[in-house]
Design a protein around this motif. Structure first.
Motif, mmCIF file in Angstrom:
data_model
loop_
_atom_site.group_PDB
_atom_site.id
_atom_site.type_symbol
_atom_site.label_atom_id
_atom_site.label_comp_id
_atom_site.label_asym_id
_atom_site.label_seq_id
_atom_site.Cartn_x
_atom_site.Cartn_y
_atom_site.Cartn_z
ATOM 1 N N ASP A 66 48.746 3.247 67.378
ATOM 2 C CA ASP A 66 47.704 4.221 67.042
ATOM 3 C C ASP A 66 47.905 4.861 65.674
ATOM 4 N N ARG A 67 49.044 4.600 64.995
ATOM 5 C CA ARG A 67 49.281 5.097 63.639
ATOM 6 C C ARG A 67 48.999 4.022 62.594
ATOM 7 N N GLN A 68 48.603 2.834 63.030
ATOM 8 C CA GLN A 68 48.379 1.732 62.105
ATOM 9 C C GLN A 68 46.915 1.668 61.670
ATOM 10 N N PHE A 69 46.702 1.185 60.452
ATOM 11 C CA PHE A 69 45.361 1.098 59.874
ATOM 12 C C PHE A 69 44.412 0.303 60.768
ATOM 13 N N ALA A 70 44.870 -0.844 61.264
ATOM 14 C CA ALA A 70 43.999 -1.736 62.027
ATOM 15 C C ALA A 70 43.575 -1.161 63.365
ATOM 16 N N SER A 71 44.271 -0.135 63.858
ATOM 17 C CA SER A 71 43.937 0.421 65.172
ATOM 18 C C SER A 71 42.745 1.362 65.126
ATOM 19 N N LYS A 72 42.363 1.787 63.932
ATOM 20 C CA LYS A 72 41.326 2.810 63.820
ATOM 21 C C LYS A 72 39.925 2.214 63.937
ATOM 22 N N LYS A 73 38.967 3.068 64.269
ATOM 23 C CA LYS A 73 37.585 2.635 64.345
ATOM 24 C C LYS A 73 37.126 2.095 62.998
ATOM 25 N N LEU A 74 36.148 1.202 63.054
ATOM 26 C CA LEU A 74 35.635 0.599 61.828
ATOM 27 C C LEU A 74 35.170 1.656 60.836
#
Length: 420
Positions: free
Chosen positions: A158-166
């Motif tokens: 949840d701290r990684q860039f790819a985990s965030k909403k578009l």
């Protein structure tokens, strides 16, 4: 020396604001930012505060914000690895030591059977001296991995860039160019505060000494209504007529203190590269009212944004040669000339360069912010992201081509300014 200082300040401001945009919105999205860098190549300055390392690097050709998950962050811990672990006060693992284990006291030596440092945050293995009992150790969200005395904080998913909403990822990328436009607005607004905002209407500002205007009796504050009977609505209308009539008497109809006056003026003949023109020696009226200054930064930024897009259009249709582009060397030489004109011109130059950097980064070119935003657009249409390895390869090729273009442009600059 002044040129060097000016160039460093301007370049630093452009890159800093651009990366600051990425940084702020990454933080707002909860992304772990590992590094905030000005420049590329070897580090010449490094300072760590909190989770982020702030660096200045040797090559002044840009900067970057390194976010968790964008590149391989930490070494993979595989089954069979022998590691040392330390614990925090809550008995969670807060340090995972891969090499140099003898440097750390009070550690447990563990042979790893399985480790998950992204999702479930645990290490499962056999403690040295107790190989018959498989143990599971909970890992702290702020734990660090130590290799060759370098500590790298782990990044839960949840701290990684790819985990965030578009939307959050897109805004984080878009924020870089956005902050370049904000810098331009600030620069142009400051100019308006210091010197005032030129009015579009044909109201006279400073009347230069020994000029045709002064000799004829024109004064600051005069509003030009017509010239030789031709209606004048803007300052540009006035200058166009004046430039076209050197050494010819023109009758200026002006409004002064509520009265209308007819004043004959003879523009002086001036030789320019494009031919002979007429000048009367007046400047546009500068308004320092709050209403004008408050919007001046936005108006100027919009104006120059349109101008730069027009130049890009000419480049696309072949009316603008690549030889007319400038790289760092060309920008340095231009900064040298602008610096001679004073601080206000340097501020305007900063605004123009910042707009240019913002627009360039928004172009849909791989390796630039616009290229990444294009991939996000494709993801929105497809409903799923493009394979990271394929996207990474496209960006790598794009970056290589950009480097080739920069080399070509820089060589052209060197030939233009130092060889020819």
């Amino acid at each position: 020396m002044n040129t060097v200082i000016s160039f460093i300040i301007i370049f630093g401001a452009l890159v800093f604001f651009h990366e600051l945009g990425h940084f702020i919105f990454a933080k707002r999205a909860g992304i772990l930012v590992r590094e905030f860098a000005i420049g590329f190549g070897p580090k010449i300055f490094s300072y760590k505060k909190g989770e982020t390392v702030y660096t200045i690097r040797l090559l002044p050709i840009g900067g970057f914000v390194r976010m968790a998950g964008e590149d391989p962050d930490i070494p993979e811990i595989k089954p069979g690895h022998r590691i040392a672990i330390q614990f925090d006060h809550s008995e969670k693992v807060n340090k995972i030591i891969l090499s140099g284990k003898n440097r750390y006291p009070n550690v447990k030596m563990v042979e790893v059977e399985k480790a998950d440092l992204e999702h479930r945050l645990f290490i499962r293995g056999y403690e040295e001296g107790d190989e018959d009992h498989l143990q599971t150790f909970a890992v702290s969200r702020e734990a660090v991995v130590v290799e060759d005395q370098v500590e790298t904080q782990i990044a839960p998913w949840d701290r990684q860039f790819a985990s965030k909403k578009l939307s959050a990822r897109a805004m984080t990328i878009f924020a870089g160019p956005l902050f370049n436009f904000i810098l331009a607005i600030v620069a142009f607004t400051m100019i308006g505060i210091i010197q005032g905002v030129p009015l579009e209407e044909a109201k006279l500002g400073n009347v230069l000494s020994d000029s045709a205007a002064q000799e004829a009796g024109l004064k600051q504050g005069d509003l030009v209504l017509s010239i030789d009977g031709a209606e004048v609505n803007t300052f540009t209308d006035m200058t166009t007529i004046v430039r076209a009539h050197p050494d010819e008497e023109l009758v200026f109809t002006v409004e002064r203190n509520g009265k209308t006056l007819d004043i004959p003026v003879t523009p002086k003949r001036i030789d320019e590269d494009t031919g002979e023109i007429g000048l009367i020696g007046v400047q546009s009226y500068l308004d320092k009212s709050f209403s004008k200054v408050a919007v001046s930064g936005f108006v100027e930024t919009y104006h120059w944004t349109i101008k730069i897009f027009e130049l890009l259009g000419q480049l696309v249709i072949g009316k603008f040669s690549i030889d007319m582009l400038s790289g760092p060397v060309g920008i340095y030489k231009s900064t040298e000339e602008v610096a001679k004109a004073g601080i206000l011109y340097l501020m305007k130059w900063t605004g123009l360069l910042s707009i240019n950097l913002g627009i360039m980064n928004l172009l849909p070119i791989p390796a630039l912010d616009g290229g990444r935003l294009l991939f996000f657009g494709v993801e929105a249409v497809r409903g799923k992201p493009i394979d990271r390895h394929k996207e990474g390869m496209v960006h790598f090729i794009g970056f290589a081509l950009l480097m080739v273009l920069m080399i070509v442009v820089t060589w052209n600059d060197i030939q233009r300014f130092f060889i020819n």
